[in-house]
Design a protein around this motif. Structure first.
Motif, PDB file in Angstrom:
ATOM      1  N   ILE A 203       0.837  -1.213   0.000  1.00 49.45           N
ATOM      2  CA  ILE A 203       0.000   0.000   0.000  1.00 49.45           C
ATOM      3  C   ILE A 203       0.870   1.260   0.000  1.00 49.45           C
ATOM      4  O   ILE A 203       0.590   2.227  -0.718  1.00 49.45           O
ATOM      5  CB  ILE A 203      -0.944  -0.017   1.218  1.00 49.45           C
ATOM      6  CG1 ILE A 203      -1.957  -1.150   1.085  1.00 49.45           C
ATOM      7  CG2 ILE A 203      -1.659   1.322   1.366  1.00 49.45           C
ATOM      8  CD1 ILE A 203      -2.821  -1.355   2.321  1.00 49.45           C
ATOM      9  N   THR A 204       1.948   1.245   0.794  1.00 46.99           N
ATOM     10  CA  THR A 204       2.839   2.401   0.855  1.00 46.99           C
ATOM     11  C   THR A 204       3.494   2.675  -0.491  1.00 46.99           C
ATOM     12  O   THR A 204       3.571   3.824  -0.948  1.00 46.99           O
ATOM     13  CB  THR A 204       3.918   2.188   1.930  1.00 46.99           C
ATOM     14  OG1 THR A 204       3.287   1.960   3.191  1.00 46.99           O
ATOM     15  CG2 THR A 204       4.833   3.394   2.026  1.00 46.99           C
ATOM     16  N   VAL A 205       3.971   1.617  -1.142  1.00 44.12           N
ATOM     17  CA  VAL A 205       4.606   1.778  -2.460  1.00 44.12           C
ATOM     18  C   VAL A 205       3.597   2.306  -3.476  1.00 44.12           C
ATOM     19  O   VAL A 205       3.903   3.228  -4.259  1.00 44.12           O
ATOM     20  CB  VAL A 205       5.208   0.439  -2.923  1.00 44.12           C
ATOM     21  CG1 VAL A 205       5.664   0.532  -4.377  1.00 44.12           C
ATOM     22  CG2 VAL A 205       6.379   0.048  -2.034  1.00 44.12           C
ATOM     23  N   SER A 208       2.868   5.920  -2.780  1.00 40.86           N
ATOM     24  CA  SER A 208       4.039   6.740  -3.120  1.00 40.86           C
ATOM     25  C   SER A 208       4.091   7.016  -4.614  1.00 40.86           C
ATOM     26  O   SER A 208       4.347   8.153  -5.043  1.00 40.86           O
ATOM     27  CB  SER A 208       5.319   6.036  -2.668  1.00 40.86           C
ATOM     28  OG  SER A 208       5.324   5.841  -1.276  1.00 40.86           O
ATOM     29  N   TYR A 209       3.852   5.978  -5.418  1.00 41.13           N
ATOM     30  CA  TYR A 209       3.834   6.172  -6.865  1.00 41.13           C
ATOM     31  C   TYR A 209       2.691   7.102  -7.272  1.00 41.13           C
ATOM     32  O   TYR A 209       2.853   7.944  -8.181  1.00 41.13           O
ATOM     33  CB  TYR A 209       3.696   4.830  -7.579  1.00 41.13           C
ATOM     34  CG  TYR A 209       5.007   4.121  -7.793  1.00 41.13           C
ATOM     35  CD1 TYR A 209       5.886   4.535  -8.788  1.00 41.13           C
ATOM     36  CD2 TYR A 209       5.359   3.028  -7.010  1.00 41.13           C
ATOM     37  CE1 TYR A 209       7.093   3.892  -8.986  1.00 41.13           C
ATOM     38  CE2 TYR A 209       6.570   2.374  -7.197  1.00 41.13           C
ATOM     39  CZ  TYR A 209       7.425   2.813  -8.190  1.00 41.13           C
ATOM     40  OH  TYR A 209       8.618   2.174  -8.377  1.00 41.13           O
ATOM     41  N   CYS A 210       1.533   6.947  -6.630  1.00 35.77           N
ATOM     42  CA  CYS A 210       0.407   7.823  -6.955  1.00 35.77           C
ATOM     43  C   CYS A 210       0.718   9.281  -6.619  1.00 35.77           C
ATOM     44  O   CYS A 210       0.453  10.188  -7.420  1.00 35.77           O
ATOM     45  CB  CYS A 210      -0.843   7.362  -6.199  1.00 35.77           C
ATOM     46  SG  CYS A 210      -1.536   5.802  -6.775  1.00 35.77           S
ATOM     47  N   GLY A 213       3.223  10.705  -9.013  1.00 33.77           N
ATOM     48  CA  GLY A 213       2.601  11.039 -10.289  1.00 33.77           C
ATOM     49  C   GLY A 213       1.749  12.296 -10.205  1.00 33.77           C
ATOM     50  O   GLY A 213       1.713  13.098 -11.138  1.00 33.77           O
ATOM     51  N   CYS A 214       1.055  12.487  -9.070  1.00 30.35           N
ATOM     52  CA  CYS A 214       0.209  13.675  -8.913  1.00 30.35           C
ATOM     53  C   CYS A 214       1.031  14.959  -8.869  1.00 30.35           C
ATOM     54  O   CYS A 214       0.624  15.990  -9.425  1.00 30.35           O
ATOM     55  CB  CYS A 214      -0.631  13.543  -7.647  1.00 30.35           C
ATOM     56  SG  CYS A 214      -1.915  12.278  -7.744  1.00 30.35           S
ATOM     57  N   PHE A 215       2.176  14.924  -8.183  1.00 31.13           N
ATOM     58  CA  PHE A 215       2.978  16.124  -8.023  1.00 31.13           C
ATOM     59  C   PHE A 215       4.029  16.285  -9.117  1.00 31.13           C
ATOM     60  O   PHE A 215       4.787  17.259  -9.107  1.00 31.13           O
ATOM     61  CB  PHE A 215       3.680  16.106  -6.659  1.00 31.13           C
ATOM     62  CG  PHE A 215       2.740  16.322  -5.506  1.00 31.13           C
ATOM     63  CD1 PHE A 215       2.251  17.584  -5.220  1.00 31.13           C
ATOM     64  CD2 PHE A 215       2.329  15.251  -4.725  1.00 31.13           C
ATOM     65  CE1 PHE A 215       1.378  17.778  -4.163  1.00 31.13           C
ATOM     66  CE2 PHE A 215       1.460  15.434  -3.658  1.00 31.13           C
ATOM     67  CZ  PHE A 215       0.976  16.705  -3.377  1.00 31.13           C
ATOM     68  N   SER A 219       3.644  15.000 -17.870  1.00 32.79           N
ATOM     69  CA  SER A 219       2.539  14.111 -18.184  1.00 32.79           C
ATOM     70  C   SER A 219       3.052  12.676 -18.271  1.00 32.79           C
ATOM     71  O   SER A 219       4.259  12.421 -18.207  1.00 32.79           O
ATOM     72  CB  SER A 219       1.891  14.519 -19.507  1.00 32.79           C
ATOM     73  OG  SER A 219       2.836  14.403 -20.566  1.00 32.79           O
ATOM     74  N   PHE A 220       2.143  11.724 -18.448  1.00 30.61           N
ATOM     75  CA  PHE A 220       2.520  10.309 -18.433  1.00 30.61           C
ATOM     76  C   PHE A 220       3.507   9.978 -19.551  1.00 30.61           C
ATOM     77  O   PHE A 220       4.552   9.369 -19.323  1.00 30.61           O
ATOM     78  CB  PHE A 220       1.259   9.450 -18.558  1.00 30.61           C
ATOM     79  CG  PHE A 220       1.538   7.979 -18.643  1.00 30.61           C
ATOM     80  CD1 PHE A 220       1.995   7.281 -17.534  1.00 30.61           C
ATOM     81  CD2 PHE A 220       1.359   7.300 -19.836  1.00 30.61           C
ATOM     82  CE1 PHE A 220       2.260   5.917 -17.605  1.00 30.61           C
ATOM     83  CE2 PHE A 220       1.619   5.938 -19.919  1.00 30.61           C
ATOM     84  CZ  PHE A 220       2.076   5.249 -18.796  1.00 30.61           C
ATOM     85  N   LEU A 221       3.193  10.396 -20.779  1.00 28.87           N
ATOM     86  CA  LEU A 221       4.075  10.095 -21.902  1.00 28.87           C
ATOM     87  C   LEU A 221       5.385  10.870 -21.815  1.00 28.87           C
ATOM     88  O   LEU A 221       6.449  10.361 -22.177  1.00 28.87           O
ATOM     89  CB  LEU A 221       3.363  10.396 -23.226  1.00 28.87           C
ATOM     90  CG  LEU A 221       2.168   9.495 -23.542  1.00 28.87           C
ATOM     91  CD1 LEU A 221       1.524   9.916 -24.856  1.00 28.87           C
ATOM     92  CD2 LEU A 221       2.607   8.032 -23.618  1.00 28.87           C
TER      93      LEU A 221
END
Length: 319
Positions: A203-205, A208-210, A213-215, A219-221
């Motif tokens: 859950i922590t990992v 952390s990735y989420c 990605g938010c901050f 962009s993703f690509l």
């Protein structure tokens, strides 16, 4: 069928590209699990003695995990970039630069720690699920009033009896049932703790990735492109470093021996003197020459200071 196989592998390669960190972490986890099983099979033997069980069990739980954590830090190149990285003396330090530097250090430390924790967390989770280490460590502290284990003995004698529970051959026959129930309880507690540790880490990992990605300003690509660029840049830099250092070292070796390594048409060779052999032999550290340059080795230092004079030996083409 052959064509389908040929198209199948490039798809897998494309899927795996950019996931080197995940693959490396998975390999580390698998190797840690295998090492833990071998380690437990060949070395673990509970002493079954009051006061020693706890130390022995915790040592097998914690010490290997600590060693794996340190090794994880040591094997990460980012650790040495952080330790050995120096700020140029001419760079102007401002409050914004200092804040950016602190943020970068925190980000790199979190990244290094995340990679370094893979092996020790795997070790702890596997050993807890196994249950033997935990059962050995805390067996003497189990409240056994519900199991009718030696009810008419003193507290110290009860602890001594409980300490023998991990070793079935030391338990009296009348206490076999109580021993089995206590060991089952301890294995249950240990395995629950192991699965909870795995759940917390997963859950922590994920979170952390989420959050990363938010901050992230990309962009993703764009992030995938940046990751690919950094990977390719490092590969090309390593290739250039290998070629550049080889060519640079070749100049110094050629000056000392009078030949280019790998040459087929060698007309003459240089015979180094005893003083020159002594000058390049021995131990040496990185030597600072001036504000901008260093000598990397004794041969490097000799080649920059000495003239390539001395004795040359002619090599006949037809011996």
């Amino acid at each position: 069928q052959i064509v389908s196989k040929m198209t199948f592998f490039p798809k897998w390669l494309t899927f795996l590209k950019g996931k080197e960190v995940i693959i490396a972490n998975a390999i580390i986890a698998i190797l840690t699990i295998g090492g833990q099983q071998l380690f437990s099979f060949f070395t673990f033997s509970c002493p079954c003695h009051v006061g020693q069980n706890l130390i022995y069990g915790l040592a097998f739980l914690g010490v290997p995990a600590l060693i794996l954590l340190i090794v994880g830090y040591a094997l990460n190149n980012q650790t040495w970039r952080l330790v050995m990285g120096k700020r140029p003396h001419f760079e102007r330090v401002t409050s914004s630069n200092r804040l950016l530097k602190y943020k970068l250090v925190c980000f790199v430390l979190c990244s290094i720690t995340g990679r370094a924790l893979v092996a020790p967390v795997t070790w702890l989770a596997v050993t807890l699920i196994n249950g033997s280490y935990y059962s050995c460590a805390v067996s003497e502290y189990v409240p056994v009033y519900y199991y009718e284990a030696a009810p008419n003995v003193t507290a110290s004698e009860r602890s001594r009896i409980l300490a023998t529970f991990p070793c079935s051959q030391l338990v009296p026959p009348e206490l076999t049932r109580a021993r089995d129930e206590v060991i089952l309880l301890l294995r249950y507690q240990s395995q629950v703790a192991g699965w909870l540790l795995i759940a917390v880490v997963v859950i922590t990992v994920f979170l952390s990735y989420c959050l990363a990605g938010c901050f992230s300003p990309l962009s993703f690509l764009h992030f995938r492109y940046w990751s690919s660029y950094v990977h390719n840049e490092q590969e090309l830099f390593d290739e250039a470093t290998e070629q550049h250092s080889r060519l640079y070292a070749m100049q110094h070796v050629r000056k000392f021996f009078g030949i280019v390594p790998g040459s087929e048409n060698v007309k003459e060779i240089r015979i180094p003197s005893l003083r020159e052999w002594q000058a390049i032999s021995g131990l040496a550290f990185l030597k600072r020459v001036d504000e901008e340059h260093y000598d990397y080795s004794l041969l490097h230092d000799w080649a920059l200071k000495e003239r390539a004079s001395g004795k040359y030996l002619r090599i006949d083409e037809d011996p």
